[in-house]
Write a protein that holds these residues in place. Sequence first.
Motif, PDB file in Angstrom:
ATOM      1  N   VAL A  28      -3.967   1.496   0.804  1.00 50.58           N
ATOM      2  CA  VAL A  28      -5.391   1.213   0.625  1.00 50.58           C
ATOM      3  C   VAL A  28      -5.883   2.060  -0.542  1.00 50.58           C
ATOM      4  O   VAL A  28      -5.811   3.281  -0.507  1.00 50.58           O
ATOM      5  N   LYS A  29      -6.337   1.371  -1.586  1.00 49.71           N
ATOM      6  CA  LYS A  29      -6.710   2.095  -2.799  1.00 49.71           C
ATOM      7  C   LYS A  29      -8.189   1.845  -3.085  1.00 49.71           C
ATOM      8  O   LYS A  29      -8.566   0.794  -3.566  1.00 49.71           O
TER       9      LYS A  29
ATOM     10  N   GLY B  59      -7.374  -3.590  -3.658  1.00 49.06           N
ATOM     11  CA  GLY B  59      -7.134  -2.261  -3.101  1.00 49.06           C
ATOM     12  C   GLY B  59      -7.635  -2.127  -1.678  1.00 49.06           C
ATOM     13  O   GLY B  59      -7.105  -1.342  -0.889  1.00 49.06           O
ATOM     14  N   ILE B  60      -8.670  -2.917  -1.346  1.00 44.45           N
ATOM     15  CA  ILE B  60      -9.283  -2.801  -0.014  1.00 44.45           C
ATOM     16  C   ILE B  60      -8.510  -3.614   1.029  1.00 44.45           C
ATOM     17  O   ILE B  60      -8.318  -3.173   2.156  1.00 44.45           O
ATOM     18  N   LEU B  61      -8.042  -4.815   0.636  1.00 46.74           N
ATOM     19  CA  LEU B  61      -7.489  -5.754   1.620  1.00 46.74           C
ATOM     20  C   LEU B  61      -6.348  -5.208   2.484  1.00 46.74           C
ATOM     21  O   LEU B  61      -6.268  -5.559   3.655  1.00 46.74           O
ATOM     22  N   PRO B  62      -5.460  -4.365   1.957  1.00 49.67           N
ATOM     23  CA  PRO B  62      -4.420  -3.849   2.852  1.00 49.67           C
ATOM     24  C   PRO B  62      -4.979  -3.166   4.088  1.00 49.67           C
ATOM     25  O   PRO B  62      -4.304  -3.060   5.113  1.00 49.67           O
ATOM     26  N   ALA B  63      -6.255  -2.713   4.042  1.00 50.12           N
ATOM     27  CA  ALA B  63      -6.866  -2.071   5.202  1.00 50.12           C
ATOM     28  C   ALA B  63      -6.871  -3.001   6.413  1.00 50.12           C
ATOM     29  O   ALA B  63      -6.725  -2.557   7.550  1.00 50.12           O
ATOM     30  N   LEU B  64      -7.014  -4.315   6.163  1.00 46.03           N
ATOM     31  CA  LEU B  64      -7.051  -5.260   7.286  1.00 46.03           C
ATOM     32  C   LEU B  64      -5.715  -5.291   8.026  1.00 46.03           C
ATOM     33  O   LEU B  64      -5.662  -5.149   9.249  1.00 46.03           O
TER      34      LEU B  64
ATOM     35  N   LEU C 201      -0.666 -14.076  12.627  1.00 49.16           N
ATOM     36  CA  LEU C 201       0.501 -13.755  11.820  1.00 49.16           C
ATOM     37  C   LEU C 201       1.766 -14.513  12.235  1.00 49.16           C
ATOM     38  O   LEU C 201       1.852 -15.696  11.981  1.00 49.16           O
TER      39      LEU C 201
ATOM     40  N   ILE D 211      -3.413  -3.090   8.060  1.00 49.74           N
ATOM     41  CA  ILE D 211      -3.174  -1.809   8.708  1.00 49.74           C
ATOM     42  C   ILE D 211      -3.997  -1.693   9.986  1.00 49.74           C
ATOM     43  O   ILE D 211      -3.502  -1.287  11.038  1.00 49.74           O
TER      44      ILE D 211
ATOM     45  N   ASN E  27       3.289  -9.496  14.933  1.00 57.93           N
ATOM     46  CA  ASN E  27       3.602  -9.187  13.541  1.00 57.93           C
ATOM     47  C   ASN E  27       4.532  -7.992  13.477  1.00 57.93           C
ATOM     48  O   ASN E  27       4.217  -6.923  13.985  1.00 57.93           O
TER      49      ASN E  27
ATOM     50  N   TYR F 174       2.623 -18.191   8.358  1.00 58.38           N
ATOM     51  CA  TYR F 174       2.015 -16.856   8.370  1.00 58.38           C
ATOM     52  C   TYR F 174       0.525 -16.997   8.112  1.00 58.38           C
ATOM     53  O   TYR F 174       0.112 -17.737   7.223  1.00 58.38           O
TER      54      TYR F 174
ATOM     55  N   ASP G   4       9.643  -1.911   7.331  1.00 58.50           N
ATOM     56  CA  ASP G   4       9.124  -2.113   5.981  1.00 58.50           C
ATOM     57  C   ASP G   4       9.412  -0.906   5.096  1.00 58.50           C
ATOM     58  O   ASP G   4       9.667  -1.047   3.909  1.00 58.50           O
TER      59      ASP G   4
ATOM     60  N   ALA H 214       3.155  -5.563   3.142  1.00 53.98           N
ATOM     61  CA  ALA H 214       3.373  -5.301   4.557  1.00 53.98           C
ATOM     62  C   ALA H 214       2.107  -5.559   5.347  1.00 53.98           C
ATOM     63  O   ALA H 214       1.006  -5.482   4.810  1.00 53.98           O
ATOM     64  N   GLY H 215       2.306  -5.860   6.624  1.00 56.31           N
ATOM     65  CA  GLY H 215       1.166  -6.017   7.513  1.00 56.31           C
ATOM     66  C   GLY H 215       0.251  -7.155   7.112  1.00 56.31           C
ATOM     67  O   GLY H 215      -0.956  -7.062   7.299  1.00 56.31           O
ATOM     68  N   GLY H 216       0.823  -8.216   6.539  1.00 48.39           N
ATOM     69  CA  GLY H 216       0.016  -9.388   6.244  1.00 48.39           C
ATOM     70  C   GLY H 216      -0.751  -9.304   4.944  1.00 48.39           C
ATOM     71  O   GLY H 216      -1.545 -10.167   4.631  1.00 48.39           O
TER      72      GLY H 216
END
Lengths: 254, 290
Positions: B222-223, A191-196, B49, A198, B85, B44, B132, A70-72
């Motif tokens: 985010v992990k 693990g970090i990239l989804p932060a972008l 986006l 969001i 997006n 994309y 989503d 999600a979110g790119g």
Amino acid sequence: MTIHLWQAFLIGVVYYLGQMGSPWVSLAGTHTIMRPLVNGALVGLIMGDPVKGTIYGAAIQLPFLAWIGAGGSVPMDTALAGTLGTALGMASNVSPSVAITLAVPISLIGTMIWVLHMTVDITFVHMADAAAEKGNLSRINFLHVWPPQITMFIFSVVPAMLASYFGAGPVKAVIGSLNGTPLHVLTVIGGILPALGIAMNLRAMNGKGTLVFFLLGFMIAVYSKLPILPIAVFAVIVAYIYTTLFLKNGSENA
Amino acid sequence: MSEKVTDVEKQELPSENKKDAVRLTKREVVRSFWRWTFFSHANYNYERLQATGVIHALSPVFKHLYGNDEAQMKEALQRHMQFFNTEPHFGGAILGMTIAMEEEKANGAPITSETINGLKTGLMGPLAGIGDTLWQGTLIPILLSFTIGFASKGNILMGPVLFAVLHLAIIWGIGYWSWMQGYNLGKEGIAKVLQGSLLPTVMTFAQSMGPIVIGALSATFVKVSSPLKFHLGKSMMKVQSGILDKLVLGLLPLLITLLAYYLLKRKFKPTTVLLILVIVGLVGGIFYII
């Protein structure tokens, strides 16, 4: 079982169709084909045993049951995991559970293909900007489909085809050489990239108190460990109360 | 409330009659829906986006409304090259509404580019969050866990085939419904929305609900954690469980997300932020800080 070149090519095409953004089967279609449950069966069909492919696909699907992109951001490439995991598993005749251990690191490496194509596509957006200034609608439509799709086809088909053609040995060697720090780094970045994505979504909201609401949602999720859906219900309630109070005050001032 | 609305309609009617009415038919609206359903993510990218996807989808509408007016066509294309997006199926309602607004605008309603983009950006986050969650977070796992049992026994029909059929039928159904709903709502409600209190209400609602859902998503997706540990006399001190978790749970993911947000707010390009995040991960990962 050996994989012929034409079979390797078709496996690459299945992978391409399961890449988010390949338009020929619709977005929901790519979200169908990217699931190992489905692409495993397709790879099995290509290799002459769809039943076996389905069994491998179902096994590889398990660690990705709750996968979400999600979110790119795409945290794991399940399409590559399913296609290559099934192909290599069937070719080397290992058990489906061994195919899983092969598939999970493949899914991490696959995200590089995604990052690459999401970055290259930016070029076509800037070309589309120029077309928009000239009012050239058909050029934007061309730029939207063909250059990114040809790039993505090459980025997807070539690695998947080579990996399935040259078989499990080299793939295992590559993964083996990545073991330890490189794989750790890949996992950390994954693990970090989804932060972008969001943060971009958050930036797009651009409302009053965005960060406060964000913090509220984050804290509820972290401390209560509730799934997203009940939190969304709380969010509706909070938003209702806030909207009612905020707009009431606003109209009193006016 | 209802008196106000009729006032607005009375005011707007004459201005509409001045221009030759350019009305869309169902054909353009439906064609746009299918173009969106198939091509939304074809280009994309990290910078904007789905921006070109919106233009590609709305082409039949633009051609119909602005085909003979080069200046307006340019304006429309530049208007929609903006960052967009959302979750394409639930979020289709936004583009349905956008079509309705473009139609009104082409017929002389006082709608600015900012209003259209404000509506798009105001709604895209919340609908993406909800969409989503319902689609990838709820529907797909349910369908998968239902069909995976059959598949693991080699049942192709009840496994992959059933999953594909159910998934496409449900999601395309929702997408079509949402798109048409958005268009009809937009057509009926634009005057109401523009003049009345509905737009600020919807915007405020969306802007408070959206970030909460995104906050929860961020906590899930985010992990980042720290494997660092050091010796304190006899005992071993683990940084993650011994310090960070005691301060605030999820502190590192929160800081990373806020860093990305801060950089974007400082007008850093998303690609630059991406690069910075990759470097953070690279350095942190190599030295096993995170």
